[in-house]
Design a protein around this motif. Sequence first.
Motif, mmCIF file in Angstrom:
data_model
loop_
_atom_site.group_PDB
_atom_site.id
_atom_site.type_symbol
_atom_site.label_atom_id
_atom_site.label_comp_id
_atom_site.label_asym_id
_atom_site.label_seq_id
_atom_site.Cartn_x
_atom_site.Cartn_y
_atom_site.Cartn_z
ATOM 1 N N ALA A 22 7.690 -4.877 -1.098
ATOM 2 C CA ALA A 22 7.337 -5.608 -2.313
ATOM 3 C C ALA A 22 6.307 -6.669 -2.009
ATOM 4 O O ALA A 22 6.245 -7.219 -0.913
ATOM 5 C CB ALA A 22 8.593 -6.242 -2.906
ATOM 6 N N CYS A 23 5.485 -6.985 -2.989
ATOM 7 C CA CYS A 23 4.465 -8.009 -2.824
ATOM 8 C C CYS A 23 5.124 -9.381 -2.750
ATOM 9 O O CYS A 23 6.205 -9.614 -3.285
ATOM 10 C CB CYS A 23 3.498 -7.980 -4.005
ATOM 11 S SG CYS A 23 2.673 -6.392 -4.170
ATOM 12 N N SER A 27 0.072 -11.369 -8.399
ATOM 13 C CA SER A 27 -1.335 -11.308 -8.024
ATOM 14 C C SER A 27 -2.219 -11.789 -9.170
ATOM 15 O O SER A 27 -1.900 -11.585 -10.340
ATOM 16 C CB SER A 27 -1.713 -9.872 -7.655
ATOM 17 O OG SER A 27 -3.107 -9.752 -7.460
ATOM 18 N N GLN A 385 3.579 1.351 -4.620
ATOM 19 C CA GLN A 385 4.988 1.090 -4.343
ATOM 20 C C GLN A 385 5.813 1.874 -5.355
ATOM 21 O O GLN A 385 5.513 1.875 -6.541
ATOM 22 C CB GLN A 385 5.270 -0.406 -4.470
ATOM 23 C CG GLN A 385 6.717 -0.787 -4.253
ATOM 24 C CD GLN A 385 6.957 -2.272 -4.470
ATOM 25 O OE1 GLN A 385 6.010 -3.045 -4.520
ATOM 26 N NE2 GLN A 385 8.207 -2.655 -4.603
ATOM 27 N N GLN A 458 4.083 -2.046 -14.052
ATOM 28 C CA GLN A 458 4.804 -2.855 -13.073
ATOM 29 C C GLN A 458 6.306 -2.542 -13.063
ATOM 30 O O GLN A 458 6.993 -2.804 -12.077
ATOM 31 C CB GLN A 458 4.595 -4.347 -13.355
ATOM 32 C CG GLN A 458 3.329 -4.904 -12.724
ATOM 33 C CD GLN A 458 3.110 -6.362 -13.044
ATOM 34 O OE1 GLN A 458 3.591 -6.870 -14.060
ATOM 35 N NE2 GLN A 458 2.364 -7.038 -12.199
ATOM 36 N N HIS A 461 5.921 0.413 -10.507
ATOM 37 C CA HIS A 461 5.077 0.212 -9.330
ATOM 38 C C HIS A 461 4.858 -1.298 -9.174
ATOM 39 O O HIS A 461 3.970 -1.872 -9.811
ATOM 40 C CB HIS A 461 3.734 0.930 -9.475
ATOM 41 C CG HIS A 461 3.848 2.408 -9.708
ATOM 42 N ND1 HIS A 461 4.450 3.261 -8.807
ATOM 43 C CD2 HIS A 461 3.451 3.190 -10.748
ATOM 44 C CE1 HIS A 461 4.409 4.506 -9.272
ATOM 45 N NE2 HIS A 461 3.821 4.485 -10.454
ATOM 46 N N GLY A 462 5.672 -1.921 -8.330
ATOM 47 C CA GLY A 462 5.620 -3.370 -8.209
ATOM 48 C C GLY A 462 4.284 -3.906 -7.738
ATOM 49 O O GLY A 462 3.941 -5.058 -8.008
ATOM 50 N N ASN A 463 3.506 -3.080 -7.045
ATOM 51 C CA ASN A 463 2.217 -3.538 -6.513
ATOM 52 C C ASN A 463 1.030 -3.013 -7.321
ATOM 53 O O ASN A 463 -0.090 -2.968 -6.820
ATOM 54 C CB ASN A 463 2.066 -3.094 -5.051
ATOM 55 C CG ASN A 463 1.866 -1.583 -4.926
ATOM 56 O OD1 ASN A 463 2.386 -0.814 -5.741
ATOM 57 N ND2 ASN A 463 1.133 -1.161 -3.917
ATOM 58 N N ARG A 465 -0.935 -4.052 -9.696
ATOM 59 C CA ARG A 465 -2.156 -4.849 -9.869
ATOM 60 C C ARG A 465 -3.000 -4.840 -8.597
ATOM 61 O O ARG A 465 -4.227 -4.723 -8.653
ATOM 62 C CB ARG A 465 -1.818 -6.281 -10.274
ATOM 63 C CG ARG A 465 -3.071 -7.144 -10.487
ATOM 64 C CD ARG A 465 -2.750 -8.512 -11.012
ATOM 65 N NE ARG A 465 -2.377 -8.486 -12.418
ATOM 66 C CZ ARG A 465 -3.248 -8.490 -13.429
ATOM 67 N NH1 ARG A 465 -4.559 -8.503 -13.177
ATOM 68 N NH2 ARG A 465 -2.832 -8.480 -14.664
ATOM 69 N N ASP A 466 -2.354 -4.974 -7.441
ATOM 70 C CA ASP A 466 -3.103 -4.949 -6.177
ATOM 71 C C ASP A 466 -3.599 -3.544 -5.852
ATOM 72 O O ASP A 466 -4.632 -3.383 -5.200
ATOM 73 C CB ASP A 466 -2.234 -5.466 -5.028
ATOM 74 C CG ASP A 466 -2.025 -6.965 -5.095
ATOM 75 O OD1 ASP A 466 -2.947 -7.666 -5.564
ATOM 76 O OD2 ASP A 466 -0.944 -7.440 -4.708
ATOM 77 N N ALA A 467 -2.861 -2.517 -6.302
ATOM 78 C CA ALA A 467 -3.240 -1.137 -5.979
ATOM 79 C C ALA A 467 -4.422 -0.645 -6.807
ATOM 80 O O ALA A 467 -5.193 0.204 -6.353
ATOM 81 C CB ALA A 467 -2.044 -0.206 -6.188
#
Length: 536
Positions: A22-23, A27, A385, A458, A461-463, A465-467
């Motif tokens: 998890a992040c 972000s 994720q 989200q 896929h918890g990440n 925004r970064d992905a």
Amino acid sequence: MHRRQFIQSLSTLAGGSLLLPACGGPSTKKIPGEIVGASASIGHLLRDGGLQGPVELAGTTDVVIAGGGISGLSAGRWLQKNGISDFVLLDLEKHAGGNAASGHNNICAYPWGAHYIPVPNNDLTEYLAFLQESNVITGYNEQGLPVYNEYYICFAPEERLYINGTWQNGLVPHAGLPVEEQQQFKRFFEQMEIFRQAKGSDGKDAFAIPVLHSSTDIQYRQLDRISMRAWLQQNGYTSGYLHWYCNYCTRDDFGTRYEEASAWAGIHYFAGRKGKAANAEHQDVLTWPQGNAWLAQQLQKNFTSQVKVNSLVVNVAETNTGVDVIYFDVNAKRLKKIAARKCIIAAPQFIAQRLIKNNNRLAAIHEHFSYSPWMVANLTVGPLQERRGEELCWDNVIYDSESLGYVEATHQLLEQHIPQKVLTYYLPLTKSDATTERKKALALQHADWVQMIIKDLQKVHGNIRDAVQHLDVMVWGHAMIQPKLNCIHNPERQQVAQPVNNRIFFAHTDLAGISIFEEGFYQGIQAAKSVIQSFQ
């Protein structure tokens, strides 16, 4: 071993989707991209009367096809196959295809609209012939069943649903459901199978494709007078999961909530499909990275020189010798005219009405034709994720979301282990009436759409925004006809489809009442056949 099974085994050995930690916190990354797509601003010039000036004669032809969606392309293909090659197809966009639009980046092609076709019914002779021409059907077995190209049958794993904290296999809810709710699903699908096999007193299938071939028996026609939700309630279906699923289905195929969609249309979603194949079932789908744009390319491959894109038809008027078709040449920025003997208007009826200004059709169109707005986004992403459960599939749906989730455009590529993927995210705009949703959608900025999409994804896929490396958005203001109450079996809708003085003909899925590929395909053929007959 079939290729699909081989691909699935490779995916299993590779461990499926990557599981990432998890992040550390929220972000603030800004996601690049833009709002792209259908040329609404130019199209609105027709609505607003903003196109005036001198008209340049651009030539003469036997037939003009106004509109390059599936209906228009199918009409052109049929004319060409039957000896009429003196025709021109005019389309506003940069590429013909209508709702079967696509884009591409350095990873792969991806859809901007319709992205698959179900295995066809076996009585659709012309449709099967087209698919064989296109090598979608590679032959027939000893029992006469079509053999579908394994490269085009959706690779496994096909579908998953995020529900009750886990990804489950398939889109029919079952993970964490009480026994009594599972029993309601069982009874529902048994009833749908009865409808699928049913015939009316006229001997026709109760639910057929094309819709026009369906039985007119009153016991089935009356289903057009109530909503899908009302039908569920009348038949004792109380499961919230089943109600969600039926609402998902009507929103998916029709862009219409189940309390607005006619029960006939809702049942047709399940009962209209009857295809049999040597290597596929009626519920299987055929798909391509670019979606149905691949099929649009196949339809026009033998008459590409007759297709004029960046051409907005603004008026279709009868003359002493035929029909004058005036269009706006977007590149030249001038009005042009083609003098034709016949014209096929392969466009939605609200557009057709503006082209011919026929008051006899106006009231019926205003009353019985409503179109759903959609938003489609394409996201280029790195490793995602994952929540627990089934691995990444072609179709990925989140229970109780306003969206329909996303399809993975890279799923059908021969190279399976690609570090980046393209996800095509679908959102039918159905919270309120179509006009309100359309206005709201056109007022939103790219950042607004990004926030909405990220918030939804989200959940799984918890990440996300970064992905996400890039995110483009397309808004379809009038994506498809809505089969509301008294739409399918309304005689006024059928009357609107009638030619004008054997010179102006109509072809579009809205004349069928549901927007599926087969309806567009056969609408085009029917219009082309009528044109050919009018020449005799």
